[in-house]
Design a protein around this motif. Structure first.
Motif, PDB file in Angstrom:
ATOM      1  N   TRP A  27      -1.201 -12.918  74.505  1.00 59.60           N
ATOM      2  CA  TRP A  27       0.180 -12.676  75.192  1.00 59.60           C
ATOM      3  C   TRP A  27       1.183 -14.059  75.283  1.00 59.60           C
ATOM      4  N   VAL A  28       2.501 -13.959  75.035  1.00 57.68           N
ATOM      5  CA  VAL A  28       3.040 -15.228  74.906  1.00 57.68           C
ATOM      6  C   VAL A  28       4.247 -15.051  75.941  1.00 57.68           C
ATOM      7  N   ASP A  29       4.202 -15.894  77.021  1.00 60.16           N
ATOM      8  CA  ASP A  29       5.477 -16.130  77.920  1.00 60.16           C
ATOM      9  C   ASP A  29       6.695 -16.565  77.085  1.00 60.16           C
ATOM     10  N   ALA A  30       7.382 -15.845  76.376  1.00 64.07           N
ATOM     11  CA  ALA A  30       8.031 -16.196  75.477  1.00 64.07           C
ATOM     12  C   ALA A  30       9.620 -16.754  75.713  1.00 64.07           C
ATOM     13  N   ASP A  31       9.909 -16.727  76.928  1.00 59.09           N
ATOM     14  CA  ASP A  31      11.186 -17.338  77.594  1.00 59.09           C
ATOM     15  C   ASP A  31      11.213 -18.651  77.446  1.00 59.09           C
ATOM     16  N   ALA A  32      10.227 -19.387  77.593  1.00 61.41           N
ATOM     17  CA  ALA A  32      10.277 -20.867  77.597  1.00 61.41           C
ATOM     18  C   ALA A  32       9.182 -21.273  76.469  1.00 61.41           C
ATOM     19  N   CYS A  33       8.890 -20.430  75.468  1.00 61.93           N
ATOM     20  CA  CYS A  33       7.997 -20.925  74.391  1.00 61.93           C
ATOM     21  C   CYS A  33       8.669 -21.806  73.164  1.00 61.93           C
ATOM     22  N   PRO A  34       8.384 -23.022  72.903  1.00 66.75           N
ATOM     23  CA  PRO A  34       8.953 -23.888  72.031  1.00 66.75           C
ATOM     24  C   PRO A  34       8.805 -23.081  70.644  1.00 66.75           C
ATOM     25  N   VAL A  35       9.936 -23.148  69.811  1.00 70.84           N
ATOM     26  CA  VAL A  35      10.003 -22.576  68.522  1.00 70.84           C
ATOM     27  C   VAL A  35       9.047 -22.903  67.695  1.00 70.84           C
ATOM     28  N   VAL A  36       8.591 -24.150  67.729  1.00 67.75           N
ATOM     29  CA  VAL A  36       7.606 -24.850  66.980  1.00 67.75           C
ATOM     30  C   VAL A  36       6.354 -23.948  67.184  1.00 67.75           C
ATOM     31  N   ASN A  37       5.699 -23.847  68.557  1.00 67.69           N
ATOM     32  CA  ASN A  37       4.874 -23.008  69.054  1.00 67.69           C
ATOM     33  C   ASN A  37       4.965 -21.501  68.453  1.00 67.69           C
ATOM     34  N   LYS A  38       6.171 -20.939  68.691  1.00 68.30           N
ATOM     35  CA  LYS A  38       6.213 -19.479  68.130  1.00 68.30           C
ATOM     36  C   LYS A  38       5.898 -19.613  66.642  1.00 68.30           C
ATOM     37  N   ASP A  39       6.246 -20.441  65.935  1.00 71.25           N
ATOM     38  CA  ASP A  39       5.999 -20.406  64.496  1.00 71.25           C
ATOM     39  C   ASP A  39       4.503 -20.419  64.340  1.00 71.25           C
ATOM     40  N   ARG A  98      -2.851 -14.769  59.804  1.00 70.68           N
ATOM     41  CA  ARG A  98      -4.090 -15.219  59.428  1.00 70.68           C
ATOM     42  C   ARG A  98      -5.356 -14.766  59.949  1.00 70.68           C
ATOM     43  N   THR A  99      -5.037 -14.557  61.275  1.00 70.51           N
ATOM     44  CA  THR A  99      -6.325 -14.031  61.752  1.00 70.51           C
ATOM     45  C   THR A  99      -6.534 -12.560  62.085  1.00 70.51           C
ATOM     46  N   LYS A 100      -5.259 -11.981  62.302  1.00 70.12           N
ATOM     47  CA  LYS A 100      -5.226 -10.595  62.272  1.00 70.12           C
ATOM     48  C   LYS A 100      -5.372 -10.236  63.828  1.00 70.12           C
ATOM     49  N   VAL A 101      -4.997 -11.165  64.671  1.00 75.89           N
ATOM     50  CA  VAL A 101      -5.090 -10.672  66.092  1.00 75.89           C
ATOM     51  C   VAL A 101      -3.511 -10.574  66.663  1.00 75.89           C
ATOM     52  N   ILE A 102      -3.617  -9.294  67.416  1.00 74.84           N
ATOM     53  CA  ILE A 102      -2.236  -8.835  67.847  1.00 74.84           C
ATOM     54  C   ILE A 102      -1.710  -9.943  68.917  1.00 74.84           C
ATOM     55  N   THR A 103      -0.384 -10.376  68.570  1.00 75.70           N
ATOM     56  CA  THR A 103       0.185 -11.250  69.484  1.00 75.70           C
ATOM     57  C   THR A 103       1.458 -10.662  69.858  1.00 75.70           C
ATOM     58  N   SER A 104       1.600 -10.606  71.207  1.00 72.38           N
ATOM     59  CA  SER A 104       2.924 -10.050  71.807  1.00 72.38           C
ATOM     60  C   SER A 104       3.598 -11.131  72.612  1.00 72.38           C
ATOM     61  N   PHE A 105       4.932 -11.147  72.160  1.00 71.24           N
ATOM     62  CA  PHE A 105       5.776 -12.219  72.606  1.00 71.24           C
ATOM     63  C   PHE A 105       6.758 -11.429  73.878  1.00 71.24           C
ATOM     64  N   VAL A 106       6.554 -11.775  75.133  1.00 71.22           N
ATOM     65  CA  VAL A 106       7.088 -10.970  76.133  1.00 71.22           C
ATOM     66  C   VAL A 106       8.173 -11.878  76.764  1.00 71.22           C
ATOM     67  N   ALA A 107       9.258 -11.250  76.738  1.00 77.87           N
ATOM     68  CA  ALA A 107      10.636 -11.947  77.190  1.00 77.87           C
ATOM     69  C   ALA A 107      11.791 -11.115  77.726  1.00 77.87           C
ATOM     70  N   ASN A 108      12.605 -11.796  78.246  1.00 78.09           N
ATOM     71  CA  ASN A 108      13.702 -10.569  79.149  1.00 78.09           C
ATOM     72  C   ASN A 108      15.028 -10.750  77.941  1.00 78.09           C
ATOM     73  N   GLN A 109      14.838 -11.344  76.902  1.00 79.75           N
ATOM     74  CA  GLN A 109      15.762 -11.351  75.546  1.00 79.75           C
ATOM     75  C   GLN A 109      14.988 -10.948  74.276  1.00 79.75           C
ATOM     76  N   PRO A 110      15.712 -10.505  73.520  1.00 79.91           N
ATOM     77  CA  PRO A 110      15.235 -10.441  72.094  1.00 79.91           C
ATOM     78  C   PRO A 110      14.667 -11.381  71.502  1.00 79.91           C
ATOM     79  N   ILE A 111      13.455 -11.455  70.935  1.00 77.98           N
ATOM     80  CA  ILE A 111      12.847 -12.507  70.035  1.00 77.98           C
ATOM     81  C   ILE A 111      12.647 -12.079  68.678  1.00 77.98           C
ATOM     82  N   ARG A 112      13.189 -13.250  68.004  1.00 79.29           N
ATOM     83  CA  ARG A 112      13.087 -12.789  66.570  1.00 79.29           C
ATOM     84  C   ARG A 112      11.674 -13.320  65.983  1.00 79.29           C
ATOM     85  N   LEU A 113      11.027 -12.262  65.278  1.00 82.73           N
ATOM     86  CA  LEU A 113       9.753 -12.535  64.805  1.00 82.73           C
ATOM     87  C   LEU A 113       9.650 -12.024  63.273  1.00 82.73           C
ATOM     88  N   PRO A 114       9.076 -12.577  62.519  1.00 77.08           N
ATOM     89  CA  PRO A 114       8.695 -12.388  60.934  1.00 77.08           C
ATOM     90  C   PRO A 114       8.196 -10.924  60.956  1.00 77.08           C
TER      91      PRO A 114
END
Length: 152
Positions: free
Chosen positions: A4-16, A24-40
């Motif tokens: 679970w990622v507190d995405a509102d303040a997550c640095p872009v480099v860490n997001k990448d 790589r690991t097939k672990v579900i990763t959820s970015f939680v934010a109050n704005q849309p987050i662009r993900l691949p």
């Protein structure tokens, strides 16, 4: 385990780093934010958009995180709440918050907040540097390796 990622303040480099690790690991990763987050595009990456407001994303993470999950956050009170639920918390500089160190981190945070509100200039944290990024990636890899080993 889920991440679970507190995405509102997550640095872009860490997001990448997190996106590559999830794939790589097939672990579900959820970015939680109050704005849309662009993900691949990936079946392992999720974006959960919550309403704007103080601690709305944090509250969503606390609600959804379970024991054994990993929460990525620089928010020490959020880290304390998920640790109380049995999850782990990792900050953006690669420091793992644990049941053994979270009380000290909360105390230091409160102390610094008291200094700031009394007018003493404490400065903010230094910008993320290459060592911080490497420490984050290394700690994330270590946590994921332990998880994957347990699954094998």
């Amino acid at each position: 385990m889920k991440i679970w990622v507190d995405a509102d303040a997550c640095p872009v480099v860490n997001k990448d780093i997190l996106c590559r690790a999830a794939e790589r690991t097939k672990v579900i990763t959820s970015f939680v934010a109050n704005q849309p987050i662009r993900l691949p595009p990936s079946r392992y990456l999720k974006c959960i958009q919550v309403a704007k407001g103080f601690d709305v994303a944090d509250n969503e993470i606390v609600l959804k995180a379970n024991a054994g999950d990993l929460v990525i956050t620089g928010d020490i009170p959020l880290a304390a709440e998920v640790i109380a639920k049995g999850a782990q918390a990792l900050n953006h500089r690669g420091e793992l918050y644990t049941a053994g160190n979270i009380r000290e981190c909360l105390n230091m945070r409160d102390f610094m907040d008291t200094l700031r509100t009394s007018g003493i200039a404490t400065g903010g944290p230094a910008a993320l540097n290459q060592n911080d990024r490497q420490a984050f990636a290394n700690q994330l890899d270590k946590i994921l390796a332990i998880y994957l080993k347990r699954q094998a």
